[in-house]
Design a protein around this motif. Structure first.
Motif, PDB file in Angstrom:
ATOM      1  N   TYR A 208      -0.532  -0.489  -7.198  1.00 21.77           N
ATOM      2  CA  TYR A 208      -0.996  -0.501  -5.810  1.00 21.77           C
ATOM      3  C   TYR A 208      -2.477  -0.128  -5.760  1.00 21.77           C
ATOM      4  N   PRO A 209      -3.250  -0.748  -4.853  1.00 18.27           N
ATOM      5  CA  PRO A 209      -2.842  -1.778  -3.890  1.00 18.27           C
ATOM      6  C   PRO A 209      -2.733  -3.157  -4.530  1.00 18.27           C
TER       7      PRO A 209
ATOM      8  N   ASN B 140      -6.498   4.550  -4.236  1.00 22.00           N
ATOM      9  CA  ASN B 140      -7.345   3.360  -4.190  1.00 22.00           C
ATOM     10  C   ASN B 140      -7.027   2.451  -3.002  1.00 22.00           C
ATOM     11  N   CYS B 141      -5.992   2.791  -2.253  1.00 26.15           N
ATOM     12  CA  CYS B 141      -5.578   1.910  -1.162  1.00 26.15           C
ATOM     13  C   CYS B 141      -6.545   1.879   0.024  1.00 26.15           C
TER      14      CYS B 141
ATOM     15  N   PHE C  30       4.098   5.222  -4.420  1.00 25.28           N
ATOM     16  CA  PHE C  30       2.993   5.860  -3.713  1.00 25.28           C
ATOM     17  C   PHE C  30       3.251   5.974  -2.209  1.00 25.28           C
ATOM     18  N   SER C  31       4.367   5.443  -1.749  1.00 29.68           N
ATOM     19  CA  SER C  31       4.636   5.443  -0.310  1.00 29.68           C
ATOM     20  C   SER C  31       5.403   6.692   0.094  1.00 29.68           C
TER      21      SER C  31
ATOM     22  N   THR D   2       0.830  -1.193   0.000  1.00 22.82           N
ATOM     23  CA  THR D   2       0.000   0.000   0.000  1.00 22.82           C
ATOM     24  C   THR D   2       0.867   1.247   0.000  1.00 22.82           C
TER      25      THR D   2
ATOM     26  N   ASN E  77       0.035   7.787  -0.706  1.00 13.43           N
ATOM     27  CA  ASN E  77      -0.369   8.578  -1.870  1.00 13.43           C
ATOM     28  C   ASN E  77      -1.154   7.746  -2.883  1.00 13.43           C
ATOM     29  N   CYS E  78      -1.593   6.579  -2.465  1.00 17.14           N
ATOM     30  CA  CYS E  78      -2.366   5.681  -3.328  1.00 17.14           C
ATOM     31  C   CYS E  78      -3.852   5.908  -3.055  1.00 17.14           C
TER      32      CYS E  78
ATOM     33  N   HIS F 221       3.976  -0.493   3.377  1.00 20.75           N
ATOM     34  CA  HIS F 221       4.054   0.715   2.559  1.00 20.75           C
ATOM     35  C   HIS F 221       5.303   0.625   1.691  1.00 20.75           C
TER      36      HIS F 221
END
Length: 275
Positions: free
Chosen positions: A116-117, A55-56, A84-85, A49, A52-53, A80
């Motif tokens: 991600y995810p 959809n997570c 996006f982390s 995950t 900054n994702c 993470h």
């Protein structure tokens, strides 16, 4: 006719005596084979995950539902990783706490994760999108496990900055694999981007991977059937400007995997504060 009946009756008695005698072995000397004990299966879900994702958060909700459905059989860990982390070393913006660890990128690279995810269930069956996790969990729960894993984790009064970890492995068959011991933390307030909600500054992150107590590669173990082994570790509580663990919300996850079968068994325990 009467003689025939007596003969048959005598034969039945003789046969019964032969069967109960077991070739002259006394009843208390007979060997009675027993089946290995089947241990209730527990399933590890690694949720890759990022803050900054967008959809997570929906995947986090899937994890929450599975944990509620199988409260004793699911071990969720949010790792993470990737672009996006947010790294813990991000100090320019102290209000934006980062939750990514370097090991997260290494684990994502192992699975070839770029989107991600993405999840991995019991380290078998490859990578999965969140809507496929439930079916994978059900399949894994239907499989027996012949390895018991127990973990205890404590912070003792004389060492308030250290977590003492004890892992006991109880194999019901011979096992050669790798033991992994991780620290995870729940209840972390940090920002999260969300599809439809934008930036959520006070998002609550649960089951966040914090570190590997025994290194990202784990500890090789060779176990003999019905001969338990106990391994002990010590992990320093991190309390720095960029990463502060809340000891009241820490847990330790332990699991054993093999190359051919994935995770054989996993468990988790809250870190006890022995004040």
């Amino acid at each position: 006719m009467k003689n025939q009946i007596l003969s048959i009756f005598s034969a039945i008695i003789a046969f019964g005596s032969a069967m109960t005698s077991c070739g002259g072995v006394e009843e208390y000397d007979r060997f009675i084979p027993t089946k290995p004990v089947e241990v209730a299966r527990t399933v590890l879900i690694e949720d890759f995950t990022g803050q900054n994702c967008v959809n997570c958060p929906a995947a986090h909700e899937v994890l929450d539902r599975l944990a509620a459905q199988y409260p004793e059989n699911i071990i969720p860990v949010s790792i993470h990783a990737g672009h996006f982390s947010v790294k813990t070393e991000l100090t320019k913006y102290p209000d934006f706490i980062g939750l990514a660890q370097p090991e997260g990128d290494a684990m994502a690279a192992r699975w070839g994760i770029t989107a991600y995810p993405t999840g991995v269930v019991n380290r078998t069956g490859g990578t999965l999108e969140a809507d496929a996790w439930a079916d994978a969990v059900r399949r894994q729960l239907s499989e027996p496990s012949r390895l018991g894993v127990e973990v205890e984790a404590d912070i003792l009064p004389d060492a308030p900055g250290e977590i003492a970890v004890s892992v006991t492995l109880d194999p019901q068959e011979n096992v050669s694999g790798t033991l992994h011991v991780w620290v995870v933390e729940s209840g972390i307030t940090a920002y999260q981007l969300s599809n439809g909600q934008g930036l959520i500054p006070d998002y609550i992150h649960d089951n966040v991977y914090r570190c590997a107590v025994d290194g990202v590669d784990g500890t090789p173990v060779s176990l003999t059937m019905r001969e338990p082994q106990t391994l002990t570790y010590s992990q320093a509580v991190r309390n720095t400007a960029t990463e502060r663990w809340d000891t009241s919300n820490l847990s330790v996850v332990a699991f054993v995997e093999t190359e051919s079968e994935g995770v054989l068994q996993a468990t988790a325990a809250r870190v006890a504060l022995n004040n």
